[in-house]
Design a protein around this motif. Structure first.
Motif, PDB file in Angstrom:
ATOM      1  N   ILE A 111      -6.114  -2.710  -1.336  1.00  0.00           N
ATOM      2  CA  ILE A 111      -5.280  -2.056  -2.443  1.00  0.00           C
ATOM      3  C   ILE A 111      -5.705  -0.478  -2.137  1.00  0.00           C
ATOM      4  CG2 ILE A 111      -5.760  -1.163  -4.704  1.00  0.00           C
ATOM      5  CD1 ILE A 111      -6.371  -4.404  -5.069  1.00  0.00           C
ATOM      6  N   LYS A 112      -6.891  -0.137  -1.523  1.00  0.00           N
ATOM      7  CA  LYS A 112      -7.439   1.225  -1.264  1.00  0.00           C
ATOM      8  C   LYS A 112      -6.510   1.842  -0.089  1.00  0.00           C
ATOM      9  CE  LYS A 112     -12.078   0.780  -3.101  1.00  0.00           C
ATOM     10  NZ  LYS A 112     -13.554   0.835  -2.561  1.00  0.00           N
ATOM     11  N   SER A 113      -6.041   0.999   0.700  1.00  0.00           N
ATOM     12  CA  SER A 113      -5.363   1.281   1.846  1.00  0.00           C
ATOM     13  C   SER A 113      -3.980   1.564   1.619  1.00  0.00           C
ATOM     14  CB  SER A 113      -5.663   0.560   3.025  1.00  0.00           C
ATOM     15  OG  SER A 113      -7.119   0.352   3.338  1.00  0.00           O
ATOM     16  N   LEU A 114      -3.387   1.416   0.588  1.00  0.00           N
ATOM     17  CA  LEU A 114      -1.886   1.477   0.331  1.00  0.00           C
ATOM     18  C   LEU A 114      -1.585   3.026   0.362  1.00  0.00           C
ATOM     19  CD1 LEU A 114      -1.372  -1.162  -2.860  1.00  0.00           C
ATOM     20  CD2 LEU A 114      -0.579  -1.043  -0.593  1.00  0.00           C
ATOM     21  N   GLU A 115      -0.499   3.280   1.007  1.00  0.00           N
ATOM     22  CA  GLU A 115       0.075   4.419   1.233  1.00  0.00           C
ATOM     23  C   GLU A 115       1.314   4.694   0.330  1.00  0.00           C
ATOM     24  OE1 GLU A 115       0.426   5.423   5.367  1.00  0.00           O
ATOM     25  OE2 GLU A 115      -1.544   5.192   5.821  1.00  0.00           O
ATOM     26  N   ASN A 139      -3.556  -3.098 -13.197  1.00  0.00           N
ATOM     27  CA  ASN A 139      -4.763  -2.158 -13.679  1.00  0.00           C
ATOM     28  C   ASN A 139      -5.730  -2.021 -12.704  1.00  0.00           C
ATOM     29  OD1 ASN A 139      -3.739  -1.728 -16.432  1.00  0.00           O
ATOM     30  ND2 ASN A 139      -4.845  -3.281 -17.146  1.00  0.00           N
ATOM     31  N   LEU A 140      -6.046  -3.056 -11.987  1.00  0.00           N
ATOM     32  CA  LEU A 140      -7.183  -3.120 -10.785  1.00  0.00           C
ATOM     33  C   LEU A 140      -6.721  -2.126  -9.739  1.00  0.00           C
ATOM     34  CD1 LEU A 140      -9.846  -3.982  -9.559  1.00  0.00           C
ATOM     35  CD2 LEU A 140      -8.576  -5.890  -8.700  1.00  0.00           C
ATOM     36  N   MET A 141      -5.312  -2.401  -9.451  1.00  0.00           N
ATOM     37  CA  MET A 141      -4.872  -1.526  -8.375  1.00  0.00           C
ATOM     38  C   MET A 141      -5.042   0.133  -8.951  1.00  0.00           C
ATOM     39  SD  MET A 141      -1.604  -3.859  -7.420  1.00  0.00           S
ATOM     40  CE  MET A 141      -0.893  -2.452  -6.127  1.00  0.00           C
ATOM     41  N   ALA A 142      -4.684   0.403  -9.941  1.00  0.00           N
ATOM     42  CA  ALA A 142      -4.654   1.571 -10.409  1.00  0.00           C
ATOM     43  C   ALA A 142      -6.143   2.159 -10.607  1.00  0.00           C
ATOM     44  CB  ALA A 142      -3.959   1.778 -11.944  1.00  0.00           C
ATOM     45  N   VAL A 148      -1.909   4.913  -7.591  1.00  0.00           N
ATOM     46  CA  VAL A 148      -1.535   3.781  -8.247  1.00  0.00           C
ATOM     47  C   VAL A 148      -1.550   4.157  -9.619  1.00  0.00           C
ATOM     48  CG1 VAL A 148      -1.179   1.479  -8.865  1.00  0.00           C
ATOM     49  CG2 VAL A 148      -1.643   2.155  -6.400  1.00  0.00           C
ATOM     50  N   ARG A 149      -0.506   4.124 -10.543  1.00  0.00           N
ATOM     51  CA  ARG A 149      -0.376   4.358 -11.926  1.00  0.00           C
ATOM     52  C   ARG A 149       0.190   3.140 -12.444  1.00  0.00           C
ATOM     53  NH1 ARG A 149      -3.044   8.802 -12.308  1.00  0.00           N
ATOM     54  NH2 ARG A 149      -2.953   9.068 -14.376  1.00  0.00           N
ATOM     55  N   HIS A 150      -0.521   2.641 -13.739  1.00  0.00           N
ATOM     56  CA  HIS A 150       0.053   1.577 -14.530  1.00  0.00           C
ATOM     57  C   HIS A 150       0.120   1.657 -15.954  1.00  0.00           C
ATOM     58  CE1 HIS A 150      -0.322  -2.779 -15.974  1.00  0.00           C
ATOM     59  NE2 HIS A 150       0.973  -2.707 -15.739  1.00  0.00           N
ATOM     60  N   VAL A 151       1.124   1.392 -16.553  1.00  0.00           N
ATOM     61  CA  VAL A 151       1.243   1.325 -18.095  1.00  0.00           C
ATOM     62  C   VAL A 151       1.623   0.070 -18.589  1.00  0.00           C
ATOM     63  CG1 VAL A 151       3.336   2.239 -18.105  1.00  0.00           C
ATOM     64  CG2 VAL A 151       1.889   2.450 -20.168  1.00  0.00           C
ATOM     65  N   ALA A 152       0.861  -0.852 -19.399  1.00  0.00           N
ATOM     66  CA  ALA A 152       1.410  -2.088 -19.972  1.00  0.00           C
ATOM     67  C   ALA A 152       1.843  -1.587 -21.104  1.00  0.00           C
ATOM     68  CB  ALA A 152       0.090  -3.044 -20.343  1.00  0.00           C
ATOM     69  N   VAL A 153       3.233  -1.794 -21.487  1.00  0.00           N
ATOM     70  CA  VAL A 153       4.032  -1.710 -22.507  1.00  0.00           C
ATOM     71  C   VAL A 153       4.376  -2.926 -23.614  1.00  0.00           C
ATOM     72  CG1 VAL A 153       6.021  -0.630 -23.312  1.00  0.00           C
ATOM     73  CG2 VAL A 153       5.098   0.115 -21.262  1.00  0.00           C
ATOM     74  N   GLU A 186       0.632 -12.986  -9.150  1.00  0.00           N
ATOM     75  CA  GLU A 186      -0.889 -12.709  -8.923  1.00  0.00           C
ATOM     76  C   GLU A 186      -1.092 -11.295  -7.917  1.00  0.00           C
ATOM     77  OE1 GLU A 186      -2.552 -16.070  -7.553  1.00  0.00           O
ATOM     78  OE2 GLU A 186      -2.294 -17.037  -9.441  1.00  0.00           O
ATOM     79  N   ILE A 187      -2.183 -10.861  -7.732  1.00  0.00           N
ATOM     80  CA  ILE A 187      -2.262  -9.935  -6.959  1.00  0.00           C
ATOM     81  C   ILE A 187      -1.861  -9.724  -5.709  1.00  0.00           C
ATOM     82  CG2 ILE A 187      -4.669  -9.929  -6.417  1.00  0.00           C
ATOM     83  CD1 ILE A 187      -5.208  -7.207  -7.169  1.00  0.00           C
ATOM     84  N   ALA A 188      -2.116 -10.993  -4.739  1.00  0.00           N
ATOM     85  CA  ALA A 188      -1.625 -10.977  -3.534  1.00  0.00           C
ATOM     86  C   ALA A 188      -0.091 -11.044  -3.356  1.00  0.00           C
ATOM     87  CB  ALA A 188      -2.291 -12.281  -3.083  1.00  0.00           C
ATOM     88  N   GLU A 189       0.630 -11.591  -4.515  1.00  0.00           N
ATOM     89  CA  GLU A 189       2.200 -11.514  -4.364  1.00  0.00           C
ATOM     90  C   GLU A 189       2.516 -10.200  -4.474  1.00  0.00           C
ATOM     91  OE1 GLU A 189       5.877 -13.096  -7.003  1.00  0.00           O
ATOM     92  OE2 GLU A 189       3.822 -14.150  -7.242  1.00  0.00           O
ATOM     93  N   ILE A 190       1.865  -9.309  -5.503  1.00  0.00           N
ATOM     94  CA  ILE A 190       2.288  -7.921  -5.582  1.00  0.00           C
ATOM     95  C   ILE A 190       2.122  -6.999  -4.312  1.00  0.00           C
ATOM     96  CG2 ILE A 190       1.611  -5.857  -6.970  1.00  0.00           C
ATOM     97  CD1 ILE A 190       1.118  -7.473  -9.319  1.00  0.00           C
ATOM     98  N   LEU A 191       0.914  -7.207  -3.868  1.00  0.00           N
ATOM     99  CA  LEU A 191       0.496  -6.511  -2.749  1.00  0.00           C
ATOM    100  C   LEU A 191       1.473  -6.868  -1.574  1.00  0.00           C
ATOM    101  CD1 LEU A 191      -3.403  -6.880  -2.826  1.00  0.00           C
ATOM    102  CD2 LEU A 191      -1.936  -4.781  -2.944  1.00  0.00           C
ATOM    103  N   LYS A 192       1.939  -8.161  -1.400  1.00  0.00           N
ATOM    104  CA  LYS A 192       2.713  -8.532  -0.335  1.00  0.00           C
ATOM    105  C   LYS A 192       4.114  -7.821  -0.520  1.00  0.00           C
ATOM    106  CE  LYS A 192       2.514 -12.719   0.592  1.00  0.00           C
ATOM    107  NZ  LYS A 192       2.662 -14.264   0.861  1.00  0.00           N
ATOM    108  N   LYS A 193       4.615  -7.392  -1.779  1.00  0.00           N
ATOM    109  CA  LYS A 193       5.708  -6.791  -1.891  1.00  0.00           C
ATOM    110  C   LYS A 193       5.725  -5.228  -1.501  1.00  0.00           C
ATOM    111  CE  LYS A 193       8.686  -7.938  -5.269  1.00  0.00           C
ATOM    112  NZ  LYS A 193       9.034  -8.486  -6.479  1.00  0.00           N
ATOM    113  N   VAL A 194       4.570  -4.911  -1.891  1.00  0.00           N
ATOM    114  CA  VAL A 194       4.626  -3.090  -1.781  1.00  0.00           C
ATOM    115  C   VAL A 194       3.576  -2.899  -0.360  1.00  0.00           C
ATOM    116  CG1 VAL A 194       4.425  -2.774  -4.278  1.00  0.00           C
ATOM    117  CG2 VAL A 194       2.173  -3.187  -2.984  1.00  0.00           C
ATOM    118  N   ASP A 195       3.101  -3.630   0.340  1.00  0.00           N
ATOM    119  CA  ASP A 195       2.484  -3.614   1.587  1.00  0.00           C
ATOM    120  C   ASP A 195       3.267  -4.438   2.647  1.00  0.00           C
ATOM    121  OD1 ASP A 195       0.967  -3.305   4.026  1.00  0.00           O
ATOM    122  OD2 ASP A 195      -0.951  -3.911   2.912  1.00  0.00           O
ATOM    123  N   THR A 196       4.333  -3.891   3.286  1.00  0.00           N
ATOM    124  CA  THR A 196       5.122  -4.562   4.101  1.00  0.00           C
ATOM    125  C   THR A 196       4.463  -5.036   5.290  1.00  0.00           C
ATOM    126  OG1 THR A 196       5.805  -2.390   5.293  1.00  0.00           O
ATOM    127  CG2 THR A 196       7.217  -3.211   3.167  1.00  0.00           C
ATOM    128  N   GLY A 197       3.396  -4.576   5.969  1.00  0.00           N
ATOM    129  CA  GLY A 197       2.851  -5.398   6.819  1.00  0.00           C
ATOM    130  C   GLY A 197       1.909  -6.553   6.670  1.00  0.00           C
TER     131      GLY A 197
END
Length: 521
Positions: A111-115, A139-142, A148-153, A186-197
Motif C-alpha cells: 500500500i505504501k509503495s503504490l505510485e 480507509n486503511l489505504m488512505a 490515496v483518498r477515500h470517501v464512503a457515501v 477485500e484489500i488484496a483484490e483492490i490492490l491487485k487491480k491498482v497495482d498492475t505488477g
C-alpha cells in the motif's frame, strides 16, 4: 446519539490512540448535519486525543474527515456511520491515531509503495453487510498512503448522486471519477487491480512454496473445517481461496449453526479464518484456481494451477469450492446487472426505497427476500416458475399477510427490460394459458438457488449433470488423492453445518490416504 454502552466501549477503544486525531466536519442545514455534529461532538468528548472541528470546506455536505493532527489523511465519511458501518468508523479512528492494523506486513508495504494518485468513492448503505469490508480496506489505504483518498457515501443521504451515476447496487466504487468495482472486495483484490505488477509477484512467490500434505481449494465452512482437522494432525496444510468465508460473507443472519444461537455472516466468516490461522494453516487468499492436474503416479503430487500462473503442489487435495447465485439467464439480466438486477436484498434493498421491485423465486430465499424488501420498497412482486411457492409455510403465510406484495405462480420470466441505463420492467409468461405479462419495475432481485463452482474441473473430476462433484461416503472423488466437501458436491442439503461436517470428513479421509500411500520418489 450514542447510548451509554456504546460510549463506554468506544471510550475504551480510543485509549489505544497513539497520536492526536481531528474530526473535521463540512455541514449544511440538513437534519443529517445536525446528527453528524452531535455524533462528532460525542466522540471528541470521550478522549483528549480527539478534536472536533466544524469548519470543513468539502463540497459534499454533510461529511467529515478523519485525520491525524498536523496531517491530511484522505479518510472521509459522507454518512452517519452507524449500523454496519460503525465498525468502519471505529477502525478509521484507531488507524488514523496510529493503532497498527491487523494486516500482513507485506500488504502494508505494498500500500505504501503504490505510485499515482487514487481518489476512491464508495457508495454504500448502512444496512449493507458487504459494504464494510470495502470501506475499511480503502480507509486503511488512505491512512497508510497520502496519495490515496477515500470517501464512503451513504446512498440514502446523497440520492442525487445515486441517480446521476445510475447506482443501483452497493457497494459501488469509483476511482478517479470512473467505475472501479461493485460488490464485496477485500484489500488484496483492490490492490491487485491498482497495482498492475502484483499478479506476477504473487505467482512467483506462490510457486516457491513447498508441497503441501493437504491442499484445500476454497475457504468456506467446508474448507475451513478441513483445514482445522488436517492441521491438527500435524501435517502441512494450505488453503487457496478466492475469498475466505465463501457464501457466509453474503449471508446476513445465521441462526441454525448448533451452539451459536445467532450471528452474522461476515462475523462467522472472520471466525472461520481465525480458527484456521490458530493452527498455522497457510492461507492464500484472493486467488482463483484455473486447473487441477491429477498425480502422474500413485503417491505423486497433484498440481493446482492458479489464474495468475502459479502452480501449487499437494500430496492430497480437498475441493471445497462452494456455489454462487444462479442466474435466471434471460435477456436483460447480464446487461442490467448492478443497474437494477440484484442478488442481495439486504445490501441493495434501500436503494429502491419507494419503488416497485420483483423477486424471481419462491423458495425460502426468495420469500425471505420479498418479506425483507416489502418493508422498504413501495411494492414487491414475487414471480415463481412452479405452480406454488416452495418456501416454508410460516414464511409463505407471512408473505401473504403483507399488503404491498403480489404473487404470481406458474410464471416463467422471459425478459428483464430496461431503458439502456437501468431496469424498467420484467416480462413473464403464464405457463397455464401462455399469456404474456409485463410489470413496470425499478429493480429485479434474483433468488433461484445456487450453481456449484466447478467449471475448472470438467474433464478431470467426475461431475453430476448439475455440475456437482460426485463423492462417496468418505468424500472421495474418482481421482486418487482428491476429495471434496460442501455445496460443490452431490451431498444433499446445502447447509453451513453440513458443509463443515463434510469438510472435517474429507480431511480425515485425506489423512487416511496419506498414511496408507507411500510418497512417490
Amino acid at each position: 446519539m450514542l447510548d451509554s454502552n456504546i460510549q463506554a466501549q468506544l471510550k475504551a477503544y480510543l485509549e489505544r490512540l497513539q497520536h492526536p486525531i481531528e474530526l473535521i466536519a463540512s455541514l449544511d442545514d440538513r437534519p443529517a448535519s445536525a446528527e453528524m455534529r452531535e455524533l462528532i461532538t460525542e466522540i471528541a468528548a470521550l478522549n483528549d486525543k480527539v478534536t472536533a472541528r466544524f469548519d470543513g470546506s468539502d463540497a459534499r455536505r454533510p461529511s467529515f474527515q478523519i485525520t491525524r493532527q498536523g496531517a491530511d489523511m484522505g479518510v472521509r465519511f459522507a454518512a452517519i456511520p452507524m449500523g454496519h458501518e460503525f465498525t468502519s468508523l471505529v477502525l478509521a479512528l484507531l488507524q488514523a491515531g496510529g493503532h497498527p492494523p491487523k494486516v500482513e506486513a507485506d500488504v502494508i508495504e505494498q500500500i505504501k509503495s503504490l505510485e499515482g494518485d487514487f481518489v476512491f468513492e464508495t457508495y454504500m448503505s448502512l444496512t449493507c453487510h458487504n459494504c464494510p469490508d470495502v470501506v475499511q480496506a480503502l480507509n486503511l489505504m488512505a491512512v497508510l498512503n497520502p496519495r490515496v483518498r477515500h470517501v464512503a457515501v451513504d446512498g440514502g443521504l446523497f440520492q442525487d448522486e445515486v441517480e446521476q451515476r445510475q447506482i443501483m447496487a452497493v457497494p459501488s466504487v469509483f476511482l478517479n471519477g470512473q467505475p472501479f468495482g461493485n460488490g464485496r472486495m477485500e484489500i488484496a483484490e483492490i490492490l491487485k487491480k491498482v497495482d498492475t505488477g502484483s499478479a506476477a509477484r504473487d505467482a512467483a512467490k506462490l510457486s516457491k512454496k513447498d508441497t503441501f500434505d493437504v491442499l484445500i481449494v476454497g475457504g468456506g465452512p467446508a474448507g475451513a473445517a478441513a483445514a482445522v482437522y488436517a492441521a491438527r494432525k500435524g501435517i502441512k496444510t494450505g488453503i487457496v481461496a478466492e475469498r475466505f468465508g465463501g457464501q457466509t460473507l453474503d449471508t446476513l443472519g445465521i441462526e441454525n449453526y448448533i451452539s451459536v444461537l445467532e450471528t452474522q455472516g461476515p462475523k462467522f466468516a472472520a471466525a472461520l479464518e481465525a480458527h484456521a490461522k490458530a493452527y498455522d494453516v497457510d492461507i492464500m487468499n484472493g486467488q482463483r484456481v484455473a486447473k487441477l492436474e491429477p498425480a502422474a503416479q500413485p503417491g505423486g503430487t497433484i498440481a493446482v494451477t492458479l489464474d495468475n500462473g502459479a502452480v501449487l503442489q499437494g500430496r492430497s487435495v480437498i475441493l471445497s469450492t462452494g456455489a454462487r447465485w444462479k442466474n435466471v439467464n434471460v435477456p436483460g439480466e447480464a446487461e442490467y446487472r448492478n443497474k437494477g438486477v440484484a442478488y442481495c436484498p439486504h445490501c441493495d434493498g434501500p436503494l429502491f426505497k419507494g419503488k416497485k421491485v420483483a423477486v424471481i423465486g419462491g423458495g425460502n430465499s426468495g420469500v425471505e427476500a420479498a418479506i425483507d424488501l416489502a418493508g422498504v420498497v413501495e411494492h414487491v412482486t414475487v414471480v415463481e416458475f412452479a405452480d406454488q411457492l416452495k418456501a416454508d409455510a410460516v414464511l409463505v403465510n407471512k408473505l401473504k399477510s403483507l399488503p404491498n406484495v403480489q404473487i404470481y405462480t406458474n410464471a416463467q420470466t422471459t425478459e428483464i427490460t430496461g431503458d439502456g441505463q437501468k431496469v424498467d420492467g420484467l416480462v413473464f409468461k403464464n405457463r397455464a394459458d401462455g399469456s404474456e405479462h409485463r410489470l413496470p419495475l425499478a429493480g429485479v432481485f434474483v433468488q433461484i438457488g445456487l450453481v456449484p463452482n466447478t467449471e475448472f474441473l470438467k474433464g478431470t473430476v467426475e461431475l453430476s449433470r448439475y455440475g456437482e462433484i460426485i463423492v462417496d461416503a468418505k468424500g472421495a472423488t474418482n481421482v486418487p488423492g482428491v476429495y471434496a466437501a460442501g455445496d460443490a458436491t452431490t451431498v444433499p442439503f446445502k447447509q453451513i453445518i453440513i458443509a463443515a461436517g463434510e469438510g472435517a470428513k474429507a480431511a480425515l479421509s485425506a489423512f487416511d490416504h496419506l498414511i496408507r500411500t507411500p510418497a512417490a520418489a
